[in-house]
Scaffold this motif. Structure first.
Motif, short mmCIF file in Angstrom:
data_model
loop_
_atom_site.label_atom_id
_atom_site.label_comp_id
_atom_site.label_asym_id
_atom_site.label_seq_id
_atom_site.Cartn_x
_atom_site.Cartn_y
_atom_site.Cartn_z
N ASP A 73 -4.21 87.86 12.54
CA ASP A 73 -4.56 88.42 11.24
C ASP A 73 -4.37 87.32 10.20
OD1 ASP A 73 -4.89 89.75 8.87
OD2 ASP A 73 -3.37 91.29 9.25
N ASN A 75 -5.03 87.33 7.18
CA ASN A 75 -4.63 87.83 5.86
C ASN A 75 -3.13 88.05 5.77
OD1 ASN A 75 -7.31 88.06 4.73
ND2 ASN A 75 -7.62 89.80 6.11
N ASP A 76 -2.42 87.75 6.85
CA ASP A 76 -0.98 88.00 6.91
C ASP A 76 -0.30 86.82 7.58
OD1 ASP A 76 1.56 89.00 6.99
OD2 ASP A 76 1.10 90.72 8.28
N LYS A 83 -0.15 86.18 11.50
CA LYS A 83 0.41 87.25 12.31
C LYS A 83 -0.37 87.40 13.62
CE LYS A 83 1.52 92.19 12.27
NZ LYS A 83 1.48 93.44 11.46
#
Length: 344
Positions: A73, A75-76, A83
Motif C-alpha cells: 500500500d 499510500n501508507d 505497508k
C-alpha cells in the motif's frame, strides 16, 4: 579543473584528488512508485540542485519483493517502507515460489529504463550507482523481515533465521534462485544501460548481534561473491549498515569501495582503514546521517571538516553513514557541501 569522474576515479586509484568526491541520498517516498519518468525527474532534480560528485540512486525499498509477488500500500508508509499487503514468503512452502526470474522484465525493466533515462538527463559524465541489495537481504525482505541496519536492535527471532536452521537446503536453493535472477539483472544493467556502478547493500547481516560469523559465511558470503563476479566490470560499492557490523568481513572482497557507519557503536573509524582494509579498496563515509532533519547544519559542517582533517592523507569517498532522513533540510545539505568543498 577536475571533472567529477576524474575526482572519483582518482580516489578509486588510491590517489589524492583536489578534494574527496561527495554525495548524499534519501528516499522520495511519494515519487518512487509511479513509474520510471517521475522517479528520474526526482533524481535529476536532486542532482541538479546540489551538484553531487556522484549519483547514488534511491529506488523504492520494495521493488525486490514486487518481483516475486509482494504487494504494498503505497499510500501508507512506515518510514521509507510501504505497508505490506501480501508477503511473498510466509512459511517453508512458499520457498518454492521464489524461482529464477528474467532480469529484464517487470520491475527490473523499470529500473533499467531509469538508468538509461538518468544517463540521458545528466549534464556530464557523472559516476552513477544503482542500489542493489545482496541476495540474503532480499530473502530477508521476502520473509517480511525489515533489513537489520542503522541503529535498531537486531533480533534473531525472525522467519528467515528460523528457516535457515530448519530448512538449510531449501534456503540455499532459494538464495541461488535469487542470486541467478540478480545476476541476470546485473547483466542487463551493464549491457543494456551502461551502468557505471552498484551500491551493494549488505545491510546489517554481518552484525555481531544477528548472524554468527559461521552463519554469515554459509548463507551470505558465497552469494555475495557470485554477485561480485556477475557485476564486473561495474564499480562495486558495498554498504554495511548498523551497530557492530564488522566491516572487516568485507576487507578482502573483490570490490572497489567499502562504506560503513563509523558513527555507530562497535565500528572502526574511517581513518583506521589503512590498518585493516585491503589496499585495493577505497573507504567511504565520514558524516553521521542522524544529524540531518534536526536543524543541525553547524554540527554537520563541523563533523565534515573534522573528517577531512583526519583523512587528509587517505584517499576516500565522502558520504553520510547511511540514507538521509526524508525531512532533511536544505540548509543542512548546503552546510555539508560547503564543508566538503572547503579544500577548493
Amino acid at each position: 579543473m577536475w571533472t567529477k569522474k576524474e575526482r572519483f576515479e582518482a580516489v578509486l586509484n588510491h590517489e589524492l584528488a583536489d578534494r574527496p568526491p561527495v554525495s548524499a541520498w534519501r528516499h522520495f517516498t511519494e515519487k518512487e512508485h509511479s513509474g520510471a519518468d517521475l522517479f528520474v525527474e526526482t533524481m535529476l532534480k536532486w542532482q541538479n540542485t546540489y551538484d553531487w560528485d556522484y549519483v547514488k540512486l534511491q529506488p523504492r525499498a520494495s521493488y525486490y519483493e514486487e518481483a516475486w509477488g509482494g504487494q504494498f500500500d503505497y499510500n501508507d508508509y512506515e518510514g521509507v517502507l510501504p505497508k505490506v499487503v501480501k508477503d511473498p514468503i510466509g512459511g517453508v512452502a512458499d520457498l518454492e515460489k521464489i524461482t529464477v526470474l528474467p532480469g529484464d522484465q517487470g520491475v527490473f525493466a523499470e529500473q533499467i529504463e531509469v538508468i538509461q533515462k538518468m544517463k540521458a538527463g545528466l549534464n556530464e559524465d557523472i559516476p552513477m550507482f544503482q542500489t542493489m541489495m545482496c541476495p540474503t537481504s532480499i530473502l530477508q525482505k521476502l520473509c517480511a523481515v525489515n533489513p537489520i541496519g542503522r541503529y535498531r536492535a537486531a533480533s534473531r527471532d525472525d522467519l528467515m533465521m528460523t528457516l535457515m536452521h530448519e530448512q538449510p537446503e531449501r534456503i540455499h536453493k532459494t538464495l541461488q534462485n535469487i542470486t541467478d535472477t540478480m545476476a541476470d539483472y546485473s547483466k542487463h544493467l551493464i549491457e543494456d544501460a551502461g551502468l557505471y556502478g552498484v551500491f551493494y547493500g549488505a545491510t546489517g547481516l554481518s552484525r555481531s548481534t544477528y548472524m554468527t560469523k559461521e552463519e554469515w559465511e554459509e548463507f551470505v558470503k558465497p552469494y555475495d561473491l557470485q554477485m561480485m563476479e556477475a557485476l564486473k566490470p561495474c564499480k562495486i560499492m558495498v554498504h554495511a549498515c548498523g551497530l557492530e557490523v564488522n566491516p572487516e568481513y568485507f576487507a578482502h572482497y573483490p570490490i572497489d569501495i567499502l562504506h560503513w557507519p563509523e558513527s555507530a557503536a562497535g565500528n572502526p573509524k574511517l581513518d583506521t582503514a589503512p590498518q585493516w582494509l585491503d589496499k585495493s579498496i577505497t573507504p567511504m563515509g565520514g558524516c553521521d546521517e542522524r544529524l540531518f532533519g534536526r536543524h543541525k547544519a553547524e554540527e554537520i559542517a563541523a563533523l565534515t571538516r573534522n573528517t577531512l582533517k583526519r583523512m587528509k592523507d587517505i584517499p576516500f569517498v565522502l558520504a553520510p553513514d547511511c540514507s538521509l532522513a526524508t525531512n532533511t533540510y536544505d540548509e543542512e545539505l548546503r552546510a555539508f557541501i560547503e564543508a566538503a568543498h572547503s579544500n577548493d
